[in-house]
Design a protein around this motif. Structure first.
Motif, short mmCIF file in Angstrom:
data_model
loop_
_atom_site.label_atom_id
_atom_site.label_comp_id
_atom_site.label_asym_id
_atom_site.label_seq_id
_atom_site.Cartn_x
_atom_site.Cartn_y
_atom_site.Cartn_z
N ALA A 455 0.80 -1.22 0.00
CA ALA A 455 0.00 0.00 0.00
C ALA A 455 0.84 1.28 0.00
O ALA A 455 0.40 2.31 -0.48
CB ALA A 455 -0.94 0.01 1.20
N ALA A 456 2.04 1.22 0.52
CA ALA A 456 2.83 2.44 0.72
C ALA A 456 3.41 2.96 -0.60
O ALA A 456 3.69 2.19 -1.53
CB ALA A 456 3.95 2.17 1.71
N TYR A 457 3.56 4.27 -0.67
CA TYR A 457 4.25 4.90 -1.80
C TYR A 457 4.82 6.22 -1.33
O TYR A 457 4.42 6.77 -0.30
CB TYR A 457 3.29 5.12 -2.98
CG TYR A 457 2.21 6.15 -2.73
CD1 TYR A 457 2.40 7.48 -3.06
CD2 TYR A 457 0.99 5.79 -2.15
CE1 TYR A 457 1.43 8.44 -2.82
CE2 TYR A 457 0.01 6.73 -1.91
CZ TYR A 457 0.23 8.06 -2.24
OH TYR A 457 -0.73 9.00 -2.00
N PHE A 458 5.78 6.74 -2.08
CA PHE A 458 6.35 8.04 -1.77
C PHE A 458 5.55 9.14 -2.47
O PHE A 458 5.33 9.08 -3.68
CB PHE A 458 7.81 8.12 -2.22
CG PHE A 458 8.77 7.45 -1.28
CD1 PHE A 458 9.17 8.10 -0.11
CD2 PHE A 458 9.26 6.18 -1.54
CE1 PHE A 458 10.05 7.48 0.77
CE2 PHE A 458 10.13 5.56 -0.67
CZ PHE A 458 10.54 6.21 0.49
N ALA A 459 5.09 10.13 -1.70
CA ALA A 459 4.42 11.31 -2.27
C ALA A 459 5.50 12.34 -2.55
O ALA A 459 5.89 13.10 -1.66
CB ALA A 459 3.37 11.84 -1.30
N ARG A 460 5.99 12.35 -3.77
CA ARG A 460 7.18 13.15 -4.09
C ARG A 460 6.81 14.45 -4.81
O ARG A 460 6.06 14.43 -5.78
CB ARG A 460 8.12 12.36 -5.00
CG ARG A 460 8.72 11.11 -4.39
CD ARG A 460 9.69 10.46 -5.37
NE ARG A 460 10.21 9.20 -4.89
CZ ARG A 460 11.24 9.08 -4.07
NH1 ARG A 460 11.85 10.15 -3.63
NH2 ARG A 460 11.63 7.88 -3.67
N GLY A 461 7.38 15.55 -4.37
CA GLY A 461 7.28 16.79 -5.11
C GLY A 461 8.41 16.93 -6.12
O GLY A 461 8.39 17.83 -6.96
N SER A 462 9.38 16.06 -6.04
CA SER A 462 10.48 16.04 -7.01
C SER A 462 10.14 15.07 -8.14
O SER A 462 9.09 14.42 -8.13
CB SER A 462 11.77 15.62 -6.31
OG SER A 462 11.59 14.39 -5.64
#
Length: 612
Positions: A455-462
């Motif tokens: 379920a996890a993921y990185f919420a990236r602004g890059s």
């Protein structure tokens, strides 16, 4: 500062005996902080209770007390509730502005003034009524420090007499205004009755304006747009509100606090919501994004300066794809500008808010009914498209009193969009957060707390690829940006569609949005009656534009886009959307005074451009 222009009438109103019934604009000129708000509300509601369509508009200074303020009530039997350019009946209570207010009136208007002002010496083409307010209020209110406040209710009684407003309705309105303060209600009623009795005994009715009973307000309510929006957000399922006070948006959240405390307390006595006053607008939007990422329906309310400060965080929400709702109650800018004047000046900047390539969904209510209903639309669209949705209200709609039908209980189900739960992940085995599975540009998301290892993921602004992994590859970035654009294009089919009203064989089209609608609808009637000009009208309700907007331009020789800003901001957005060969058809009618747009200004400018 006067708030109307001198516009000659065909005949000088009170110089003949023609009766004008249920068609007038009443302006009360007072000092901010003098307690006139209650009196003005009572006057508005008294007319409303007589079945006459009304609207009330308050023009007040941006300080706390001491400067001039004007409250305008429009009563119109035909249901026109936009601002009327001309003032028919002036209640002059402010010595500082009384002369200029009087000199700005058209011949035949009526002036009710405090006796020491001696305004009757200024002109001989107006109808003057002199009232010794201090003498009238003294026996009614023995307490000297209260007389300044109670004196305002005296003019309500005088106006009721001169305009034939039923005093029974005035009493009813006073009882409603002071529903929890019986002593205050009795005192104010006595003041209004004293004014009424004085007028009956001492003032000869010479004006032509009358209020008479109708039946056009049965079942209707009076409410301001910010209160309607607060109700709408509560019904839409909003549970997190983070905000920083700024005129003219503050009352939206303040009202929402009251509603949520009354209707959103759980069986255990604990709140089922969180409303947080942040230290500034940056913190407010940051919390909205955090709550939206966590799965809450979150929002903030602000005005133009706050929108500017939120720019960088708006870009983060756009690129990371987090839902949230922002209410922009627009006011006059740039900079501090005129904080208590209305505008549609944030349209262009909000559409592309943040640096880089961004495109934001905007909803544009024109009425208190839409402030209520579009709240649900905004939250549903924000979650469907995993993005910020901006609701572009304005000061006129948000802070002024509007007559409306009662709101319908929402029947649209809450739409959470593409959210994967444990069962979905068990079946799929995993997911790629930013992959366009369905071809609509919208990826699938999970919420924190989902009990599954995938379920996890990185919420990236890059920079990131479709799996939310950090990437500076050119193809990953291009694919991601094209997918975001594809998502925006998909939104065209889901945002509220425009409303189109047809004339008879019209070659001229008018496009408007927001509160400009009320001036436009009246102007179309003026154009037809006075010039024989038929028009079609399209009211924008959202951005991005839908196909109906393109078709409307293609169907007309000239298309006038009416808006309340200097630089034709919506017209600029439309030009980015249209075929180049359609550009010459577009014309701009821009209104930048900070006053609500009136019909006569639209009519005059359009006919001038049409060579009439």
């Amino acid at each position: 500062m006067a708030t109307s222009d001198v516009v000659p009438r065909e005949s000088a109103g009170g110089m003949n005996k023609q009766r004008i019934v249920n068609d007038m604009s009443i302006q009360v000129a007072t000092v901010n902080g003098s307690g006139s708000q209650s009196s003005n509300t009572v006057l508005l509601r008294s007319i409303f209770q007589m079945g006459v369509p009304v609207s009330g508009k308050n023009m007040f200074p941006s300080n706390i007390a001491g400067l001039p303020t004007w409250y305008t009530i429009r009563a119109n039997k035909n249901g026109y509730i936009g601002r009327k350019k001309e003032i028919d009946f002036l209640v002059a209570m402010n010595p500082e502005t009384a002369t200029e207010d009087t000199m700005s009136l058209a011949p035949g208007a009526s002036v009710l003034y405090d006796e020491p002002l001696a305004l009757h010496k200024l002109r001989n083409d107006l109808i003057f009524y002199s009232v010794p307010y201090d003498k009238i209020v003294a026996p009614v209110c023995p307490e000297a420090k209260l007389r300044k406040l109670v004196k305002n209710m005296v003019y309500v009684g005088v106006v009721a007499s001169l305009l034939t407003i039923d005093m029974a309705e005035v009493e009813k309105a006073i009882r409603k205004q002071f529903a929890k303060k019986a002593k205050a209600a009795n005192l104010n009623l006595a003041a209004a009755q004293a004014g009424f009795d004085y007028a009956k005994a001492n003032l000869e009715k010479r004006g032509v304006f009358y209020i008479e009973r109708m039946d056009k307000t049965t079942g209707k309510i009076i409410i301001d747009g910010n209160s309607a929006a607060a109700l709408g957000c509560m019904f839409a399922g909003c549970t997190v509100v983070t905000w920083y006070p700024i005129t003219p948006s503050s009352s939206l959240v303040e009202t929402m606090i009251e509603y949520m405390k009354e209707y959103r307390i759980g069986p255990d006595g604990k709140a089922t919501f969180a409303i947080v006053q942040a230290e500034d607008e940056l913190a407010a939007i940051g919390m909205v994004i955090g709550a939206g990422w966590a799965g809450a329906r979150s929002m903030t309310a602000t005005a133009g300066p706050g929108i500017s400060l939120m720019s960088e965080f708006a870009g983060l929400a756009y690129y990371v794809e987090v839902p949230g709702v922002i209410w922009d109650i627009q006011r006059v800018g740039p900079s501090t500008g005129l904080p208590t004047r209305t505008s549609q000046g944030d349209i262009l900047s909000t559409a592309v808010l943040s640096h880089g390539d961004t495109k934001n969904i905007m909803l544009i209510p024109c009425s208190v009914e839409e402030c209520f209903s579009m709240a649900t639309d905004a939250f549903n669209l924000a979650e469907q498209f995993q993005t910020l949705v901006f609701v572009m209200s304005d000061l006129d709609l948000g802070m002024n009193n509007w007559m409306a039908d009662p709101f319908h209980y929402p029947t649209t189900p809450i739409k959470r969009g593409k959210v994967l739960g444990k069962e979905d992940l068990d079946r799929l085995g995993g997911f790629a957060r930013y992959k366009d599975v369905d071809g609509d540009g919208v990826g699938y998301r999970t919420l924190p707390g989902t009990q599954h290892p995938a379920a996890a993921y990185f919420a990236r602004g890059s920079g990131h690829n479709e799996k939310a992994q950090y990437s500076e590859r050119a193809d990953d970035f291009e694919n991601n940006m094209e997918r975001l654009n594809r998502k925006f294009e998909t939104a065209r089919s889901f945002v509220p569609r425009p409303e189109i009203t047809k004339g008879k064989d019209a070659k001229i089209g008018i496009i408007g949005y927001g509160t400009s609608h009320w001036g436009i609808t009246e102007s179309r009637d003026q154009l037809r009656a006075e010039y024989g000009i038929e028009t079609d009208y399209l009211r924008l309700r959202a951005y991005p534009f839908t196909r109906e907007v393109h078709e409307f331009v293609e169907q007309h020789e000239h298309v006038y886009l009416v808006e309340q800003n200097r630089d034709a901001q919506m017209l600029s957005l439309l030009k980015l959307d249209l075929k180049p060969e359609l550009m010459p058809r577009l014309r701009s009618i821009a209104h930048i005074t900070g006053l609500p747009l009136d019909a006569r200004s639209i009519t005059d400018e359009l006919t001038s451009m049409e060579g009439k």
